[in-house]
Design a protein around this motif. Structure first.
Motif, mmCIF file in Angstrom:
data_model
loop_
_atom_site.group_PDB
_atom_site.id
_atom_site.type_symbol
_atom_site.label_atom_id
_atom_site.label_comp_id
_atom_site.label_asym_id
_atom_site.label_seq_id
_atom_site.Cartn_x
_atom_site.Cartn_y
_atom_site.Cartn_z
ATOM 1 N N ALA A 11 -5.504 4.680 -1.581
ATOM 2 C CA ALA A 11 -6.468 3.689 -1.121
ATOM 3 C C ALA A 11 -6.256 3.401 0.371
ATOM 4 O O ALA A 11 -5.244 3.772 0.956
ATOM 5 C CB ALA A 11 -6.315 2.407 -1.940
ATOM 6 N N VAL A 12 -7.205 2.704 0.944
ATOM 7 C CA VAL A 12 -7.171 2.381 2.365
ATOM 8 C C VAL A 12 -6.103 1.330 2.666
ATOM 9 O O VAL A 12 -5.871 0.414 1.882
ATOM 10 C CB VAL A 12 -8.554 1.864 2.822
ATOM 11 C CG1 VAL A 12 -8.520 1.344 4.242
ATOM 12 C CG2 VAL A 12 -9.594 2.947 2.687
ATOM 13 N N GLY A 13 -5.483 1.494 3.819
ATOM 14 C CA GLY A 13 -4.509 0.540 4.313
ATOM 15 C C GLY A 13 -4.550 0.497 5.824
ATOM 16 O O GLY A 13 -5.349 1.200 6.460
ATOM 17 N N PRO A 14 -3.698 -0.302 6.432
ATOM 18 C CA PRO A 14 -3.724 -0.468 7.888
ATOM 19 C C PRO A 14 -3.545 0.836 8.666
ATOM 20 O O PRO A 14 -4.233 1.058 9.658
ATOM 21 C CB PRO A 14 -2.569 -1.431 8.156
ATOM 22 C CG PRO A 14 -2.307 -2.114 6.872
ATOM 23 C CD PRO A 14 -2.724 -1.169 5.794
ATOM 24 N N ASP A 29 -4.123 -2.134 1.735
ATOM 25 C CA ASP A 29 -4.504 -3.523 1.957
ATOM 26 C C ASP A 29 -5.163 -4.102 0.694
ATOM 27 O O ASP A 29 -5.291 -3.423 -0.322
ATOM 28 C CB ASP A 29 -5.386 -3.663 3.196
ATOM 29 C CG ASP A 29 -6.660 -2.835 3.128
ATOM 30 O OD1 ASP A 29 -7.122 -2.491 2.021
ATOM 31 O OD2 ASP A 29 -7.204 -2.550 4.208
ATOM 32 N N GLU A 30 -5.581 -5.357 0.772
ATOM 33 C CA GLU A 30 -6.170 -6.030 -0.391
ATOM 34 C C GLU A 30 -7.438 -5.337 -0.880
ATOM 35 O O GLU A 30 -7.651 -5.200 -2.083
ATOM 36 C CB GLU A 30 -6.465 -7.493 -0.058
ATOM 37 C CG GLU A 30 -5.227 -8.347 0.067
ATOM 38 C CD GLU A 30 -5.549 -9.797 0.371
ATOM 39 O OE1 GLU A 30 -6.619 -10.281 -0.051
ATOM 40 O OE2 GLU A 30 -4.709 -10.451 1.021
ATOM 41 N N ALA A 31 -8.264 -4.896 0.056
ATOM 42 C CA ALA A 31 -9.497 -4.202 -0.343
ATOM 43 C C ALA A 31 -9.168 -2.890 -1.048
ATOM 44 O O ALA A 31 -9.794 -2.540 -2.053
ATOM 45 C CB ALA A 31 -10.384 -3.949 0.877
ATOM 46 N N ARG A 56 2.106 3.792 0.462
ATOM 47 C CA ARG A 56 0.702 3.646 0.061
ATOM 48 C C ARG A 56 0.379 4.423 -1.211
ATOM 49 O O ARG A 56 -0.462 3.996 -1.989
ATOM 50 C CB ARG A 56 -0.245 3.979 1.205
ATOM 51 C CG ARG A 56 -0.276 5.385 1.677
ATOM 52 C CD ARG A 56 -1.238 5.524 2.842
ATOM 53 N NE ARG A 56 -1.089 6.819 3.480
ATOM 54 C CZ ARG A 56 -1.522 7.068 4.689
ATOM 55 N NH1 ARG A 56 -2.131 6.138 5.383
ATOM 56 N NH2 ARG A 56 -1.363 8.270 5.207
ATOM 57 N N CYS A 57 1.069 5.537 -1.454
ATOM 58 C CA CYS A 57 0.839 6.260 -2.710
ATOM 59 C C CYS A 57 1.444 5.509 -3.882
ATOM 60 O O CYS A 57 0.842 5.422 -4.950
ATOM 61 C CB CYS A 57 1.393 7.681 -2.617
ATOM 62 S SG CYS A 57 0.385 8.747 -1.566
ATOM 63 N N ARG A 58 2.619 4.940 -3.684
ATOM 64 C CA ARG A 58 3.231 4.140 -4.755
ATOM 65 C C ARG A 58 2.367 2.914 -5.067
ATOM 66 O O ARG A 58 2.141 2.593 -6.232
ATOM 67 C CB ARG A 58 4.650 3.723 -4.359
ATOM 68 C CG ARG A 58 5.635 4.888 -4.329
ATOM 69 C CD ARG A 58 7.084 4.429 -4.184
ATOM 70 N NE ARG A 58 7.302 3.397 -3.189
ATOM 71 C CZ ARG A 58 7.587 3.619 -1.900
ATOM 72 N NH1 ARG A 58 7.668 4.861 -1.459
ATOM 73 N NH2 ARG A 58 7.793 2.608 -1.075
ATOM 74 N N ALA A 59 1.859 2.244 -4.035
ATOM 75 C CA ALA A 59 1.025 1.054 -4.248
ATOM 76 C C ALA A 59 -0.305 1.422 -4.906
ATOM 77 O O ALA A 59 -0.796 0.690 -5.770
ATOM 78 C CB ALA A 59 0.785 0.335 -2.924
ATOM 79 N N THR A 60 -0.885 2.553 -4.510
ATOM 80 C CA THR A 60 -2.131 3.007 -5.132
ATOM 81 C C THR A 60 -1.895 3.314 -6.607
ATOM 82 O O THR A 60 -2.685 2.907 -7.465
ATOM 83 C CB THR A 60 -2.700 4.238 -4.401
ATOM 84 O OG1 THR A 60 -2.992 3.880 -3.047
ATOM 85 C CG2 THR A 60 -3.948 4.766 -5.077
ATOM 86 N N ALA A 61 -0.804 4.018 -6.908
ATOM 87 C CA ALA A 61 -0.490 4.331 -8.308
ATOM 88 C C ALA A 61 -0.317 3.054 -9.120
ATOM 89 O O ALA A 61 -0.842 2.943 -10.238
ATOM 90 C CB ALA A 61 0.768 5.181 -8.378
#
Length: 189
Positions: A11-14, A29-31, A56-61
């Motif tokens: 997902a999108v992030g900074p 990010d939150e979005a 970001r991959c861990r957070a997306t998962a």
């Protein structure tokens, strides 16, 4: 038997919004989290889930409701001393090196790796996949490298492929012969 691989771009992030070379620590990010949670129900069952090692991959998962193991072979392309800098900053200070890196798949980023090296690394991982379905949340450059390898494209095609946030790129086949279905939105048909 057939191996099926569903590569999900994060997902999108900074870092993505700022066109910043990824350093592994920037998350989504939150979005991006909200979009990933909304797409969570549309994923197929899988025999295994693997993740690129970045945040970001861990957070997306996690937002997708996936638990998996980290695969170091799926690390993002190492941009060397450009890590954490924006594209504009790298061009301003090392424009010639940046131009060469983007044009020559053999040229390694200063202190990092070349496009050919990341394609070879990801290709070795791809060829080692067991039968069954694997879900991988992987950096966009890992998705590109997998497609370059699977279709036996020249490494120079790497920069001409896009992997949009939260899209699925599907590879199916077996060692040496892969079929491609790319870029469908998560949760789509």
């Amino acid at each position: 038997m057939t191996s099926r691989l569903l590569l999900i771009s994060p997902a999108v992030g900074p870092a993505l919004r700022e066109a910043r070379f990824y350093d592994g620590s920037s998350s989504i990010d939150e979005a991006g989290t909200a979009r990933a949670r909304a797409a969570a129900g549309g994923l197929p069952e899988a025999s295994r889930v693997v993740l690129s090692p970045g945040a970001r991959c861990r957070a997306t998962a996690e937002a997708l409701g996936l638990r998996g193991v980290t695969a170091p072979e799926l690390a993002p392309l190492d941009a060397g001393r450009w890590r954490g800098r924006t594209l504009a900053e790298a061009v301003a200070t090392e424009g010639e090196a940046m131009a060469r890196w983007l044009a020559d798949p053999e040229y390694a980023a200063p202190g990092g790796e070349s496009v050919r090296e990341v394609c070879a690394r990801v290709g070795r991982w791809l060829e080692s996949l067991p039968d069954g379905r694997t879900l991988a949340v992987a950096e966009p450059e890992v998705v590109r490298a997998a497609v370059v390898h699977a279709l036996r494209l020249p490494a120079g095609a790497f920069w001409r492929l896009d992997a949009a946030p939260l899209t699925a790129t599907e590879l199916s086949g077996r060692t040496g012969r892969w079929n491609l279905r790319l870029g469908r939105p998560l949760g789509g048909e």
